[in-house]
Design a protein around this motif. Structure first.
Motif, mmCIF file in Angstrom:
data_model
loop_
_atom_site.group_PDB
_atom_site.id
_atom_site.type_symbol
_atom_site.label_atom_id
_atom_site.label_comp_id
_atom_site.label_asym_id
_atom_site.label_seq_id
_atom_site.Cartn_x
_atom_site.Cartn_y
_atom_site.Cartn_z
ATOM 1 N N VAL A 73 -32.989 50.535 -53.839
ATOM 2 C CA VAL A 73 -33.711 50.534 -52.568
ATOM 3 C C VAL A 73 -34.814 51.596 -52.543
ATOM 4 C CG1 VAL A 73 -32.192 52.077 -51.244
ATOM 5 C CG2 VAL A 73 -33.360 50.198 -50.082
ATOM 6 N N ASP A 74 -34.605 52.711 -53.235
ATOM 7 C CA ASP A 74 -35.640 53.750 -53.279
ATOM 8 C C ASP A 74 -36.877 53.254 -54.025
ATOM 9 O OD1 ASP A 74 -34.221 56.040 -51.959
ATOM 10 O OD2 ASP A 74 -32.849 55.728 -53.637
ATOM 11 N N ALA A 75 -36.668 52.599 -55.158
ATOM 12 C CA ALA A 75 -37.788 52.052 -55.921
ATOM 13 C C ALA A 75 -38.504 50.955 -55.135
ATOM 14 C CB ALA A 75 -37.302 51.513 -57.265
ATOM 15 N N ALA A 76 -37.729 50.118 -54.444
ATOM 16 C CA ALA A 76 -38.337 49.068 -53.621
ATOM 17 C C ALA A 76 -39.180 49.680 -52.516
ATOM 18 C CB ALA A 76 -37.244 48.181 -53.023
ATOM 19 N N ARG A 77 -38.661 50.724 -51.873
ATOM 20 C CA ARG A 77 -39.406 51.405 -50.817
ATOM 21 C C ARG A 77 -40.693 51.995 -51.374
ATOM 22 N NH1 ARG A 77 -40.757 56.017 -48.478
ATOM 23 N NH2 ARG A 77 -40.843 56.032 -46.196
ATOM 24 N N ASP A 78 -40.595 52.651 -52.524
ATOM 25 C CA ASP A 78 -41.791 53.241 -53.151
ATOM 26 C C ASP A 78 -42.856 52.187 -53.425
ATOM 27 O OD1 ASP A 78 -40.551 55.725 -53.070
ATOM 28 O OD2 ASP A 78 -40.003 55.722 -55.207
ATOM 29 N N GLU A 79 -42.431 51.018 -53.919
ATOM 30 C CA GLU A 79 -43.383 49.933 -54.179
ATOM 31 C C GLU A 79 -44.073 49.494 -52.892
ATOM 32 O OE1 GLU A 79 -41.975 46.544 -56.357
ATOM 33 O OE2 GLU A 79 -40.955 47.807 -57.833
ATOM 34 N N ALA A 91 -32.058 54.182 -44.906
ATOM 35 C CA ALA A 91 -31.100 54.403 -43.820
ATOM 36 C C ALA A 91 -29.794 53.689 -44.129
ATOM 37 C CB ALA A 91 -31.677 53.895 -42.505
ATOM 38 N N HIS A 92 -28.769 54.055 -43.386
ATOM 39 C CA HIS A 92 -27.464 53.403 -43.466
ATOM 40 C C HIS A 92 -26.899 53.300 -42.052
ATOM 41 C CE1 HIS A 92 -26.268 57.631 -43.292
ATOM 42 N NE2 HIS A 92 -25.089 57.216 -42.850
ATOM 43 N N PHE A 93 -25.791 52.573 -41.920
ATOM 44 C CA PHE A 93 -25.148 52.428 -40.617
ATOM 45 C C PHE A 93 -23.810 53.142 -40.631
ATOM 46 C CE2 PHE A 93 -28.215 49.068 -40.652
ATOM 47 C CZ PHE A 93 -28.702 49.101 -39.351
ATOM 48 N N GLU A 94 -23.584 53.873 -39.558
ATOM 49 C CA GLU A 94 -22.351 54.637 -39.396
ATOM 50 C C GLU A 94 -21.926 54.522 -37.941
ATOM 51 O OE1 GLU A 94 -21.417 59.329 -39.583
ATOM 52 O OE2 GLU A 94 -22.541 58.533 -41.298
ATOM 53 N N GLY A 95 -20.767 53.940 -37.711
ATOM 54 C CA GLY A 95 -20.280 53.765 -36.348
ATOM 55 C C GLY A 95 -21.199 52.919 -35.489
ATOM 56 N N TRP A 106 -23.431 48.650 -50.411
ATOM 57 C CA TRP A 106 -24.023 47.680 -49.489
ATOM 58 C C TRP A 106 -24.500 48.328 -48.184
ATOM 59 C CZ3 TRP A 106 -25.367 43.253 -51.565
ATOM 60 C CH2 TRP A 106 -24.639 42.733 -52.619
ATOM 61 N N ASN A 107 -24.630 49.635 -48.139
ATOM 62 C CA ASN A 107 -24.987 50.306 -46.884
ATOM 63 C C ASN A 107 -26.174 51.254 -47.045
ATOM 64 O OD1 ASN A 107 -24.887 51.070 -44.198
ATOM 65 N ND2 ASN A 107 -23.051 52.313 -44.401
ATOM 66 N N VAL A 121 -35.480 43.241 -43.819
ATOM 67 C CA VAL A 121 -34.503 44.249 -44.241
ATOM 68 C C VAL A 121 -34.389 44.156 -45.757
ATOM 69 C CG1 VAL A 121 -32.098 45.000 -44.109
ATOM 70 C CG2 VAL A 121 -33.185 43.939 -42.111
ATOM 71 N N ILE A 122 -34.451 45.304 -46.418
ATOM 72 C CA ILE A 122 -34.189 45.352 -47.854
ATOM 73 C C ILE A 122 -32.926 46.163 -48.032
ATOM 74 C CG2 ILE A 122 -35.022 46.083 -50.104
ATOM 75 C CD1 ILE A 122 -37.856 45.644 -49.034
ATOM 76 N N GLN A 123 -31.952 45.580 -48.700
ATOM 77 C CA GLN A 123 -30.628 46.178 -48.861
ATOM 78 C C GLN A 123 -30.355 46.411 -50.340
ATOM 79 O OE1 GLN A 123 -27.350 43.497 -48.068
ATOM 80 N NE2 GLN A 123 -26.086 45.171 -47.309
#
Length: 129
Positions: A73-79, A91-95, A106-107, A121-123
């Motif tokens: 996901v970091d490489a995808a974001r950089d692209e 980001a991730h989801f918590e509660g 997967w988070n 959304v890119i996961q």
């Protein structure tokens, strides 16, 4: 970098009825049924042998976003940033709350919106050992 379109959201008026229809009548495999928060329940089903799943969502009958799964996901974001896309931090989801930073398997996600307001959304998928 390989990018796969793997989850297509499907808006429904009754998630339980739709889940029963797709699982019992159509024969899709129920991969996930999780209540993230009081406002968000994720029900994901996959057709037999498919690399693409559907995700049932309560709401208007319209396609409200597409999800792409990547190995990094970091490489995808950089692209995306390099191409001038206004993309969120990882980001991730918590509660049931979206928080900055990586999550577990997967988070880890990044988010962006196209010029017409279509949300993407890119996961990140877990590494395959």
């Amino acid at each position: 970098m390989r990018w796969n379109l793997e989850v297509v959201p499907v808006m429904v008026s009754d998630v339980d009825r739709a889940k029963k229809f797709y699982a019992e009548q159509v024969g899709f495999h129920v991969d996930l049924d999780v209540e993230v928060s009081e406002q968000l329940r994720i029900v994901q089903l996959t057709p037999p042998g498919s690399g693409t799943s559907i995700q049932l969502k309560q709401g208007d009958t319209r396609l409200d976003g597409l999800q792409v799964v990547v190995d990094d996901v970091d490489a995808a974001r950089d692209e995306l940033v390099e191409r001038g896309v206004d993309v969120s931090a990882v980001a991730h989801f918590e509660g049931g709350v979206r928080r900055e930073g990586r999550g577990g398997d997967w988070n880890s996600f990044v988010f962006f919106v196209d010029p017409d307001g279509n949300a993407w959304v890119i996961q990140e998928r877990p590494s395959r050992s």
